[in-house]
Each structure stands twice: as structure tokens, then as C-alpha cells.
Write a protein that holds these residues in place. Structure first.
Motif, mmCIF file in Angstrom:
data_model
loop_
_atom_site.group_PDB
_atom_site.id
_atom_site.type_symbol
_atom_site.label_atom_id
_atom_site.label_comp_id
_atom_site.label_asym_id
_atom_site.label_seq_id
_atom_site.Cartn_x
_atom_site.Cartn_y
_atom_site.Cartn_z
ATOM 1 N N THR A 27 -0.752 -6.769 -4.752
ATOM 2 C CA THR A 27 -2.105 -5.994 -4.637
ATOM 3 C C THR A 27 -2.633 -5.314 -6.059
ATOM 4 O OG1 THR A 27 -2.961 -4.532 -3.120
ATOM 5 C CG2 THR A 27 -0.993 -3.980 -3.971
ATOM 6 N N THR A 64 -7.128 -0.704 -1.141
ATOM 7 C CA THR A 64 -6.984 -1.996 -1.578
ATOM 8 C C THR A 64 -8.265 -2.716 -2.371
ATOM 9 O OG1 THR A 64 -5.299 -2.125 0.165
ATOM 10 C CG2 THR A 64 -5.946 -3.962 -1.052
ATOM 11 N N GLY A 115 0.768 -1.193 0.029
ATOM 12 C CA GLY A 115 -0.058 -0.024 0.184
ATOM 13 C C GLY A 115 0.702 1.337 0.068
ATOM 14 N N CYS A 156 -4.813 -1.806 -6.364
ATOM 15 C CA CYS A 156 -5.622 -0.882 -5.560
ATOM 16 C C CYS A 156 -6.106 -0.090 -6.567
ATOM 17 C CB CYS A 156 -4.348 0.249 -4.981
ATOM 18 S SG CYS A 156 -3.352 -0.928 -3.641
ATOM 19 N N TYR A 186 -5.794 6.066 -2.220
ATOM 20 C CA TYR A 186 -6.131 4.838 -2.582
ATOM 21 C C TYR A 186 -6.783 4.030 -1.797
ATOM 22 C CZ TYR A 186 -2.623 2.666 0.174
ATOM 23 O OH TYR A 186 -2.074 2.227 1.360
#
Length: 157
Positions: A150, A99, A84, A152, A97
Motif C-alpha cells: 500500500t 489509503t 493500514g 498511504c 492517514y
């Protein structure tokens, strides 16, 4: 800014005045409080570059499962934090942002008390999405303990 670090709840509004990488540098300098989860899990922001960050951490006995192994959730917190923040380092002023998803792959057990470095790097950053990948390695020996990724969503404030 005041003499007191901002609480995590006030970090998002700060993005109206600065890009994400500046917010990360403010956290590193102690001007903005880190997420409470960082203290709970014994992790800390280590390096900050555009599109790349690292955290250092050390799982302690309170982070273990009933069998004495470091709980998989500790790996998840460390990777989610680094992934992140890597994304945050490329978020422009006036945007933030969240996730959409992330995954963790454990490669070996981590002995409690072992210092690790989690490095995350942005692979794609567009107008509305960013993708990052990361890994957790032993600080002393470079052994790979986990990987993660991830996606995002990047949004206007």
C-alpha cells in the motif's frame, strides 16, 4: 474515556489526543471499537509494534465465492487492514492517514477454516506518505497465501 468503546467514526478525532500506535493499543484493549469490517470478516488485531502489526483471521463459508473458495475480497480486507494499521502505528499525534492505493497478489487458494496470520510492515514513512508491504501465511504451517502493498497519504487533522 467513557465506559463504552468509541465507535469507528470517533476514532479519527482521538488522533488529536494520541499517536496512532496508542490508538491501536486502545483498540487491542477494547477501549476503542474495532472497525465493523473486522467482525464481518472474522479478523482481529494480534500484535502491535512501531511500524509493524499482525492480524489473525479465519475465513468461514460465508466468505467464499459460489465455487466454495475463499473470495479474493477477504484477502483484500485482511491485507488492507494490516497494511493500514502498520501505517497508523507510525502516524504521530494530530495526524491521520488514508489509503492512496493498495494491491493484493494471491499465491494459492485458502481452504475455509484455515487460520492465517497477516503481518504488515512499514517500508517508508515520511511527512506526507507511507509505504507498507504485507503477507498472509498459514498460522499452523507458514504457507504463503497472499502478499500485498500500500501507499498511504498522511495528513493533518
Amino acid at each position: 474515556m467513557s465506559d463504552q468503546p468509541d465507535t469507528p467514526a470517533t476514532a479519527r478525532p482521538l488522533l488529536a489526543d494520541m499517536p496512532g500506535i496508542e490508538l491501536l493499543h486502545a483498540m487491542a484493549r477494547g477501549e476503542v471499537a474495532p472497525a465493523p469490517m473486522a467482525t464481518t470478516t472474522n479478523i482481529r488485531l494480534d500484535t502491535i509494534e512501531p511500524g509493524r502489526v499482525s492480524f489473525r483471521g479465519r475465513a468461514e463459508p460465508q466468505h467464499c465465492n459460489p465455487f466454495g473458495a475463499v473470495h479474493g475480497g477477504w484477502f483484500g480486507v485482511l491485507l488492507d487492514s494490516a497494511l493500514g494499521c502498520a501505517v497508523l502505528s507510525v502516524v504521530p499525534q494530530g495526524r491521520w492517514y488514508t489509503t492512496l492505493d493498495y494491491g493484493v497478489n494471491l499465491t494459492r487458494a485458502l481452504p475455509p477454516g484455515t487460520e492465517v496470520i497477516c503481518t504488515a510492515e512499514v517500508m517508508h514513512s515520511g511527512r506526507t506518505t507511507a509505504v507498507a508491504r504485507g503477507e498472509i501465511r498459514g498460522a499452523a504451517d507458514g504457507r504463503l497465501y497472499a502478499t500485498g502493498q500500500t501507499t498511504c497519504l498522511i495528513m493533518a487533522l
